[in-house]
Write an enzyme that holds these catalytic residues in place. Sequence first.
Site, PDB file in Angstrom:
ATOM      1  N   TRP A 103       0.871  -1.043   0.153  1.00  0.00           N
ATOM      2  CA  TRP A 103       0.102   0.084   0.044  1.00  0.00           C
ATOM      3  C   TRP A 103       0.991   1.269   0.007  1.00  0.00           C
ATOM      4  O   TRP A 103       0.406   2.300  -0.685  1.00  0.00           O
ATOM      5  CB  TRP A 103      -1.042  -0.018   1.293  1.00  0.00           C
ATOM      6  CG  TRP A 103      -2.191  -1.053   0.966  1.00  0.00           C
ATOM      7  CD1 TRP A 103      -2.350  -2.197   1.573  1.00  0.00           C
ATOM      8  CD2 TRP A 103      -3.003  -1.001  -0.197  1.00  0.00           C
ATOM      9  NE1 TRP A 103      -3.387  -2.945   0.985  1.00  0.00           N
ATOM     10  CE2 TRP A 103      -3.922  -2.154   0.034  1.00  0.00           C
ATOM     11  CE3 TRP A 103      -3.383  -0.122  -1.147  1.00  0.00           C
ATOM     12  CZ2 TRP A 103      -4.951  -2.469  -0.802  1.00  0.00           C
ATOM     13  CZ3 TRP A 103      -4.494  -0.487  -2.176  1.00  0.00           C
ATOM     14  CH2 TRP A 103      -5.274  -1.514  -1.740  1.00  0.00           C
ATOM     15  N   ASP A 173      -1.659   6.738   6.100  1.00  0.00           N
ATOM     16  CA  ASP A 173      -2.567   5.782   5.687  1.00  0.00           C
ATOM     17  C   ASP A 173      -2.983   4.801   6.798  1.00  0.00           C
ATOM     18  O   ASP A 173      -2.235   4.111   7.170  1.00  0.00           O
ATOM     19  CB  ASP A 173      -2.264   5.103   4.491  1.00  0.00           C
ATOM     20  CG  ASP A 173      -3.309   4.320   4.003  1.00  0.00           C
ATOM     21  OD1 ASP A 173      -4.248   4.121   4.726  1.00  0.00           O
ATOM     22  OD2 ASP A 173      -2.985   3.445   3.107  1.00  0.00           O
ATOM     23  N   LYS A 197     -12.238  -1.353   6.103  1.00  0.00           N
ATOM     24  CA  LYS A 197     -11.454  -2.297   6.701  1.00  0.00           C
ATOM     25  C   LYS A 197     -12.003  -2.500   8.118  1.00  0.00           C
ATOM     26  O   LYS A 197     -12.373  -3.447   8.713  1.00  0.00           O
ATOM     27  CB  LYS A 197     -10.004  -1.993   6.759  1.00  0.00           C
ATOM     28  CG  LYS A 197      -9.320  -1.635   5.189  1.00  0.00           C
ATOM     29  CD  LYS A 197      -9.554  -2.778   4.630  1.00  0.00           C
ATOM     30  CE  LYS A 197      -9.140  -2.526   3.173  1.00  0.00           C
ATOM     31  NZ  LYS A 197      -7.873  -1.943   2.622  1.00  0.00           N
TER      32      LYS A 197
HETATM   33  C1  LIG Z   1      -7.598  -1.365   1.429  1.00  0.00           C
HETATM   34  C2  LIG Z   1      -6.431  -0.259   1.424  1.00  0.00           C
HETATM   35  C3  LIG Z   1      -6.315   0.937   0.548  1.00  0.00           C
HETATM   36  C4  LIG Z   1      -7.209   1.079  -0.472  1.00  0.00           C
HETATM   37  O1  LIG Z   1      -8.658   1.277  -0.447  1.00  0.00           O
HETATM   38  P1  LIG Z   1      -9.715   1.317  -1.493  1.00  0.00           P
HETATM   39  O2  LIG Z   1     -11.017   1.817  -0.679  1.00  0.00           O
HETATM   40  O3  LIG Z   1      -9.935  -0.180  -1.857  1.00  0.00           O
HETATM   41  O4  LIG Z   1      -9.388   2.105  -2.596  1.00  0.00           O
HETATM   42  C5  LIG Z   1      -5.249   1.687   0.789  1.00  0.00           C
HETATM   43  N1  LIG Z   1      -4.376   1.497   1.868  1.00  0.00           N
HETATM   44  C6  LIG Z   1      -4.482   0.595   2.633  1.00  0.00           C
HETATM   45  C7  LIG Z   1      -3.518   0.261   4.232  1.00  0.00           C
HETATM   46  C8  LIG Z   1      -5.667  -0.582   2.642  1.00  0.00           C
HETATM   47  O5  LIG Z   1      -5.832  -1.436   3.564  1.00  0.00           O
END
Ligand SMILES: *Cc1c(COP(=O)(O)O)cnc(C)c1O
Length: 362
Positions: A103, A173, A197
């Site tokens: 990521w 993030d 998540k």
């Molecule tokens: C799932 C995830 C993303 C991307 O999320 P989307 O909503 O599918 O674009 C970005 N960063 C992390 C750490 C993730 O787990």
Amino acid sequence: MKYNRSFNFSAGPAMMPESVLEEIRDEMMNYRGSGMCVMEMSHRSAAFQQIIDDAERDLRELMGIPDNYKVLFVQGGGTLQFAMVPMNLMKNGVACYIETGAWSKKAIAEAKKFGEVRVIASSADKNFSYIPDCSDLDIPDTCDYVYICENETIHGLTWNKLPNTKGHVLVADQSSMFLSRPCNVSDYGLIWAGVQKNVGPAGMAIVIIREDLIRDDLDSRVPTYLSYKTHADAGSLYNTPNCWAIYCCGKVFRYLKDMGGLEEMARRNEAKAKVIYDFLDSSALFKGAVARQDRSLMNIPFVTGDKDLDAAVVAAAKAAGFDNLKGHKSVGGLRASVYNAMPIEGAQALVDFLRDFEKNHQ
Ligand SMILES: *Cc1c(COP(=O)(O)O)cnc(C)c1O
């Protein structure tokens, strides 16, 4: 189990607290006397304004968000934030990224479209199995921000000590660890998280941004929707937001408060992950891939070392009621995601299953 639901170990979209789903069910046909479902409701109505205000207030309380930070509800999921962060924060056109897995790599690739990206630390040399030492990084004076992915969902590692940014703005993030433990928001300039998540339904990100980072001097070609200022000025109601996700997230914030807040969630998440890690550490068949001190409490990748056997475990687990244990295609093996809503009983049942599998395999 009451609804015959499986233990869902998906990395996202992922399990939601059962009591939250029940509340949503109970309000589905007529939300608190409004005569309609939240899905059918105007985002300009008093009832929806109350929903979004309550959600923001509860999130602020949970995380202790200082008054000089804005909370934004933005569509486009996590991926759009890979672009919005550099578009909005690259003033000098230079940003530093720390590469710790899939990521952060995606964030780096996207940021390169908007300016100069310096990867100032990386754990690519050991297949992203550890967090690099970030106590004394080489950060240029012109650096607009230092970026981390605080929990790498695919590789299963997490930051337990934030990097020393030497006074530069930290951007994180937090998608796969948002609200899993206490967070000192003032350590960051910007925190963002895709909500599917650890919080709610897919299709939205929450952005927590320090007010002085919100700019009104962006390149005029930046699309209106992609400026943080647009969302900050309009209270996340510039256009029709993801009303349904905001409503569901608000329910989860309330639930987390009722459970005792983020310290209690951290205590539970540690106890839950320990059940699985203790098993992996003692198993002769299954192995975790991440350095002990950097292991994620949320996403636990593990392998047998044999691809066919990994697939056999996933299939047998599925038949026994454990869903979504297949590791991400880029790393293979298995992965158990155990977010806030996964009860410890799920971790215990999984370990019992894996122990039996190992015994029968010998
Ligand atoms: C799932 C995830 C993303 C991307 O999320 P989307 O909503 O599918 O674009 C970005 N960063 C992390 C750490 C993730 O787990």
